[in-house]
Design a protein around this motif. Structure first.
Motif, PDB file in Angstrom:
ATOM      1  N   MET A  35      27.549 -46.220  26.700  1.00  0.00           N
ATOM      2  CA  MET A  35      26.469 -45.538  27.415  1.00  0.00           C
ATOM      3  C   MET A  35      26.708 -45.577  28.922  1.00  0.00           C
ATOM      4  O   MET A  35      26.487 -44.585  29.631  1.00  0.00           O
ATOM      5  N   ALA A  36      27.166 -46.733  29.423  1.00  0.00           N
ATOM      6  CA  ALA A  36      27.399 -46.862  30.859  1.00  0.00           C
ATOM      7  C   ALA A  36      28.535 -45.964  31.324  1.00  0.00           C
ATOM      8  O   ALA A  36      28.423 -45.276  32.349  1.00  0.00           O
ATOM      9  N   GLU A  37      29.650 -45.957  30.599  1.00  0.00           N
ATOM     10  CA  GLU A  37      30.770 -45.105  30.991  1.00  0.00           C
ATOM     11  C   GLU A  37      30.399 -43.629  30.871  1.00  0.00           C
ATOM     12  O   GLU A  37      30.881 -42.798  31.634  1.00  0.00           O
ATOM     13  N   TRP A  38      29.543 -43.312  29.935  1.00  0.00           N
ATOM     14  CA  TRP A  38      29.066 -41.947  29.751  1.00  0.00           C
ATOM     15  C   TRP A  38      28.149 -41.536  30.898  1.00  0.00           C
ATOM     16  O   TRP A  38      28.201 -40.416  31.402  1.00  0.00           O
ATOM     17  N   THR A  39      27.309 -42.486  31.348  1.00  0.00           N
ATOM     18  CA  THR A  39      26.322 -42.186  32.377  1.00  0.00           C
ATOM     19  C   THR A  39      26.901 -42.267  33.778  1.00  0.00           C
ATOM     20  O   THR A  39      26.608 -41.427  34.638  1.00  0.00           O
TER      21      THR A  39
ATOM     22  N   LEU B 277      37.659 -54.275  24.538  1.00  0.00           N
ATOM     23  CA  LEU B 277      38.612 -55.320  24.175  1.00  0.00           C
ATOM     24  C   LEU B 277      38.304 -56.556  25.013  1.00  0.00           C
ATOM     25  O   LEU B 277      38.595 -56.590  26.207  1.00  0.00           O
ATOM     26  N   SER B 278      37.714 -57.559  24.400  1.00  0.00           N
ATOM     27  CA  SER B 278      37.341 -58.789  25.093  1.00  0.00           C
ATOM     28  C   SER B 278      37.617 -59.954  24.175  1.00  0.00           C
ATOM     29  O   SER B 278      38.681 -60.005  23.550  1.00  0.00           O
ATOM     30  N   ASP B 279      36.684 -60.880  24.070  1.00  0.00           N
ATOM     31  CA  ASP B 279      36.849 -61.981  23.111  1.00  0.00           C
ATOM     32  C   ASP B 279      36.972 -61.409  21.707  1.00  0.00           C
ATOM     33  O   ASP B 279      37.802 -61.826  20.916  1.00  0.00           O
ATOM     34  N   GLY B 280      36.111 -60.457  21.409  1.00  0.00           N
ATOM     35  CA  GLY B 280      36.217 -59.688  20.180  1.00  0.00           C
ATOM     36  C   GLY B 280      36.591 -58.258  20.517  1.00  0.00           C
ATOM     37  O   GLY B 280      36.965 -57.940  21.641  1.00  0.00           O
ATOM     38  N   VAL B 281      36.488 -57.389  19.517  1.00  0.00           N
ATOM     39  CA  VAL B 281      36.814 -55.968  19.696  1.00  0.00           C
ATOM     40  C   VAL B 281      35.673 -55.146  19.125  1.00  0.00           C
ATOM     41  O   VAL B 281      35.232 -55.377  17.990  1.00  0.00           O
ATOM     42  N   GLY B 282      35.174 -54.215  19.914  1.00  0.00           N
ATOM     43  CA  GLY B 282      34.116 -53.332  19.441  1.00  0.00           C
ATOM     44  C   GLY B 282      34.347 -51.930  19.953  1.00  0.00           C
ATOM     45  O   GLY B 282      35.261 -51.675  20.753  1.00  0.00           O
ATOM     46  N   ALA B 283      33.507 -51.009  19.515  1.00  0.00           N
ATOM     47  CA  ALA B 283      33.606 -49.631  19.978  1.00  0.00           C
ATOM     48  C   ALA B 283      32.221 -49.013  20.020  1.00  0.00           C
ATOM     49  O   ALA B 283      31.332 -49.384  19.250  1.00  0.00           O
ATOM     50  N   GLY B 284      32.037 -48.088  20.947  1.00  0.00           N
ATOM     51  CA  GLY B 284      30.825 -47.283  21.021  1.00  0.00           C
ATOM     52  C   GLY B 284      31.207 -45.830  20.885  1.00  0.00           C
ATOM     53  O   GLY B 284      32.226 -45.382  21.422  1.00  0.00           O
ATOM     54  N   LEU B 285      30.404 -45.066  20.156  1.00  0.00           N
ATOM     55  CA  LEU B 285      30.718 -43.674  19.858  1.00  0.00           C
ATOM     56  C   LEU B 285      29.685 -42.755  20.493  1.00  0.00           C
ATOM     57  O   LEU B 285      28.478 -42.893  20.239  1.00  0.00           O
ATOM     58  N   VAL B 286      30.131 -41.840  21.329  1.00  0.00           N
ATOM     59  CA  VAL B 286      29.274 -40.784  21.851  1.00  0.00           C
ATOM     60  C   VAL B 286      29.713 -39.490  21.184  1.00  0.00           C
ATOM     61  O   VAL B 286      30.848 -39.037  21.371  1.00  0.00           O
ATOM     62  N   LEU B 287      28.825 -38.907  20.390  1.00  0.00           N
ATOM     63  CA  LEU B 287      29.150 -37.713  19.609  1.00  0.00           C
ATOM     64  C   LEU B 287      28.102 -36.644  19.877  1.00  0.00           C
ATOM     65  O   LEU B 287      26.895 -36.897  19.731  1.00  0.00           O
ATOM     66  N   GLY B 288      28.558 -35.478  20.281  1.00  0.00           N
ATOM     67  CA  GLY B 288      27.631 -34.389  20.539  1.00  0.00           C
ATOM     68  C   GLY B 288      26.611 -34.716  21.613  1.00  0.00           C
ATOM     69  O   GLY B 288      25.484 -34.211  21.581  1.00  0.00           O
ATOM     70  N   GLY B 289      26.995 -35.545  22.576  1.00  0.00           N
ATOM     71  CA  GLY B 289      26.082 -35.889  23.654  1.00  0.00           C
ATOM     72  C   GLY B 289      25.042 -36.926  23.294  1.00  0.00           C
ATOM     73  O   GLY B 289      24.046 -37.084  24.000  1.00  0.00           O
TER      74      GLY B 289
ATOM     75  N   GLY C 246      34.699 -51.481  34.759  1.00  0.00           N
ATOM     76  CA  GLY C 246      35.193 -52.849  34.654  1.00  0.00           C
ATOM     77  C   GLY C 246      34.267 -53.752  33.873  1.00  0.00           C
ATOM     78  O   GLY C 246      33.632 -53.345  32.895  1.00  0.00           O
ATOM     79  N   SER C 247      34.156 -54.994  34.328  1.00  0.00           N
ATOM     80  CA  SER C 247      33.386 -56.000  33.595  1.00  0.00           C
ATOM     81  C   SER C 247      31.886 -55.772  33.664  1.00  0.00           C
ATOM     82  O   SER C 247      31.122 -56.431  32.966  1.00  0.00           O
ATOM     83  N   ARG C 248      31.447 -54.831  34.512  1.00  0.00           N
ATOM     84  CA  ARG C 248      30.023 -54.526  34.611  1.00  0.00           C
ATOM     85  C   ARG C 248      29.548 -53.501  33.579  1.00  0.00           C
ATOM     86  O   ARG C 248      28.354 -53.225  33.492  1.00  0.00           O
ATOM     87  N   ALA C 249      30.442 -52.904  32.824  1.00  0.00           N
ATOM     88  CA  ALA C 249      30.067 -51.772  31.968  1.00  0.00           C
ATOM     89  C   ALA C 249      28.921 -52.118  31.030  1.00  0.00           C
ATOM     90  O   ALA C 249      27.931 -51.376  30.934  1.00  0.00           O
ATOM     91  N   GLU C 250      29.026 -53.250  30.336  1.00  0.00           N
ATOM     92  CA  GLU C 250      28.037 -53.573  29.323  1.00  0.00           C
ATOM     93  C   GLU C 250      26.669 -53.861  29.936  1.00  0.00           C
ATOM     94  O   GLU C 250      25.634 -53.434  29.419  1.00  0.00           O
ATOM     95  N   VAL C 251      26.651 -54.583  31.061  1.00  0.00           N
ATOM     96  CA  VAL C 251      25.355 -54.907  31.668  1.00  0.00           C
ATOM     97  C   VAL C 251      24.734 -53.661  32.309  1.00  0.00           C
ATOM     98  O   VAL C 251      23.505 -53.497  32.300  1.00  0.00           O
ATOM     99  N   LEU C 252      25.559 -52.750  32.842  1.00  0.00           N
ATOM    100  CA  LEU C 252      25.019 -51.496  33.368  1.00  0.00           C
ATOM    101  C   LEU C 252      24.518 -50.603  32.238  1.00  0.00           C
ATOM    102  O   LEU C 252      23.562 -49.841  32.404  1.00  0.00           O
ATOM    103  N   GLY C 253      25.152 -50.711  31.078  1.00  0.00           N
ATOM    104  CA  GLY C 253      24.637 -50.004  29.907  1.00  0.00           C
ATOM    105  C   GLY C 253      23.273 -50.523  29.506  1.00  0.00           C
ATOM    106  O   GLY C 253      22.397 -49.761  29.083  1.00  0.00           O
ATOM    107  N   ALA C 254      23.075 -51.844  29.638  1.00  0.00           N
ATOM    108  CA  ALA C 254      21.761 -52.427  29.341  1.00  0.00           C
ATOM    109  C   ALA C 254      20.710 -51.899  30.304  1.00  0.00           C
ATOM    110  O   ALA C 254      19.567 -51.631  29.915  1.00  0.00           O
ATOM    111  N   VAL C 255      21.089 -51.729  31.576  1.00  0.00           N
ATOM    112  CA  VAL C 255      20.173 -51.139  32.564  1.00  0.00           C
ATOM    113  C   VAL C 255      19.868 -49.691  32.187  1.00  0.00           C
ATOM    114  O   VAL C 255      18.707 -49.254  32.210  1.00  0.00           O
ATOM    115  N   ALA C 256      20.902 -48.933  31.842  1.00  0.00           N
ATOM    116  CA  ALA C 256      20.703 -47.531  31.463  1.00  0.00           C
ATOM    117  C   ALA C 256      19.811 -47.416  30.241  1.00  0.00           C
ATOM    118  O   ALA C 256      19.045 -46.458  30.096  1.00  0.00           O
TER     119      ALA C 256
END
Length: 397
Positions: free
Chosen positions: A204-208, A223-235, A373-383
């Protein structure tokens, strides 16, 4: 049926957020456009806008007439827009080994930030105490009253089941299943709390704000301690029927590999997570090596580190190949703690996708590093708070 006063107040707070969301999404907008966007009555919108203007959460500006004048030749309409300095948002990222807390203005610009190393998996309650205490300290530090904070967004390193928002998210992490994180933080902060999976919120953060701007179909790989993915599809952020979409780390890439914490064997996380990357280098670099050290060595051109990181990229490519074939994204954005390793990581992903995707799909998809960078996830929480995304709002106070 008589509606309880508390229910009316909750409805008004909800409608306030709908108005703020409409303005945030559209920028400077008229009251008529807010009515259309929210479905609320003109009277309700007029009342709420007046209230938000008085509280300085919104501000007014007169639309500049075009060269041909304002439509109909009358007075140009008065528009309302968010007042970036009129309030704030708290963002929290509960990682596996650290807690990051930020306070932003309503334009999502970071005003204050703190991060602390913490074994969150083993000491979740203590981590929540730290997050709440730090958030209140930062809010005071930037001169905001807590009543001017719209809410708190929280990124967690575990799936969030949006189909059952009242319950705690199911997790492979010991000690998380019985904890309602939104409820716990609300009790500590007294704010509306919004919860989301960290990889989804990174997307969400990289999208916004970042590399995914103006791209409606892309995959964010964390890619961090674990591995996850977020999917943006059709906006839209896609989370799946039970909020479990994007668990890329548990796609099997080496069937005879190590047993994963989820119980399967050979998951991507057992190859490309922080632990495997560090282990692959520690025999030659010492037991005190960290993921940051591996990334730094890679950036400095160390042949061993570059090989380890590129191999991890190839494993990510194997996991992504089927996903890209099915979803046909325009972009793959790579973020998380390992992403600063840069080109060797991206080259490994691209090499496998070039080999495994059909030419038409491979030519259409780009693989790039995230911009946040490392702020992506916390900025996504703000978004998450400012967008009031449906399905995420677990508690409104």
């Amino acid at each position: 049926m008589v509606t309880a006063p508390g229910s009316l107040e909750a409805l008004r707070r909800h409608n306030r957020l709908r108005v703020l969301e409409a303005v945030q999404r559209r920028g400077a907008t008229s009251r008529v456009e807010i009515v259309r966007a929210t479905g609320l009555s003109r009277t309700t919108v007029s009342s709420l806008v007046s209230e938000l203007l008085a509280e300085q959460l919104l501000t007014e500006q007169v639309e500049r007439p075009t060269a041909s004048g304002s439509p109909g030749g009358g007075r140009p309409p008065t528009l309302v827009t968010l007042n970036p300095h009129g309030g704030g948002v708290v963002g929290v990222h509960l990682g596996h080994d650290s807690v990051r807390v930020v306070v932003t203005d309503l334009a999502c610009a970071v005003l204050a930030e703190a991060q602390h190393a913490w074994d969150v998996d083993a000491h979740l309650s203590d981590a929540l105490d730290y997050a709440a205490r730090t958030a209140l300290d930062l809010v005071a530090q930037v001169g905001l009253g807590i009543d001017r904070v719209l809410g708190a967004g929280v990124a967690v390193s575990t799936p969030v089941r949006v189909c059952a928002p009242a319950s705690a998210p199911r997790s492979v992490l010991t000690g998380w299943d019985d904890v309602n994180i939104a409820e716990e933080l609300h009790a500590r902060l007294g704010l509306p709390v919004h919860l989301g999976n960290d990889a989804n919120l990174g997307a969400m953060a990289e999208w916004t704000f970042g590399a995914g701007r103006q791209v409606d179909d892309f995959i964010y790989v964390m890619l961090s301690d674990g591995v996850g993915a977020g999917l943006v599809l059709g906006g839209h952020l896609y989370e799946g029927a039970a909020g479990m979409a994007g668990e890329l780390g548990h796609v099997v890439v080496t069937p005879d590999g190590f047993v994963c914490r989820c119980g399967n064997r050979g998951c991507l996380e057992t190859v490309a997570g922080a632990g495997p990357l560090v282990a692959a280098m520690s025999h030659s670099r010492g037991a005190d090596l960290t993921l940051d050290d591996v990334v730094a060595l890679c950036r400095d051109g160390d042949p061993g580190a570059r090989r380890v990181v590129e191999d991890a990229g190839r494993a990510v490519g194997r996991a992504l190949a089927g996903v890209c074939t099915v979803l046909d994204p325009r972009l793959v954005v790579v973020g998380g703690k390992t992403a600063p390793a840069g080109e060797p990581l991206l080259a490994g992903i691209r090499a496998v996708l070039a080999r495994r995707l059909s030419p038409s799909i491979n030519q259409a998809v780009r693989v790039v590093s995230g911009e946040l960078g490392s702020r992506a996830e916390v900025l996504g929480a703000v978004a998450l708070v400012t967008r009031s995304t449906p399905g995420h709002v677990l508690l409104h106070g």
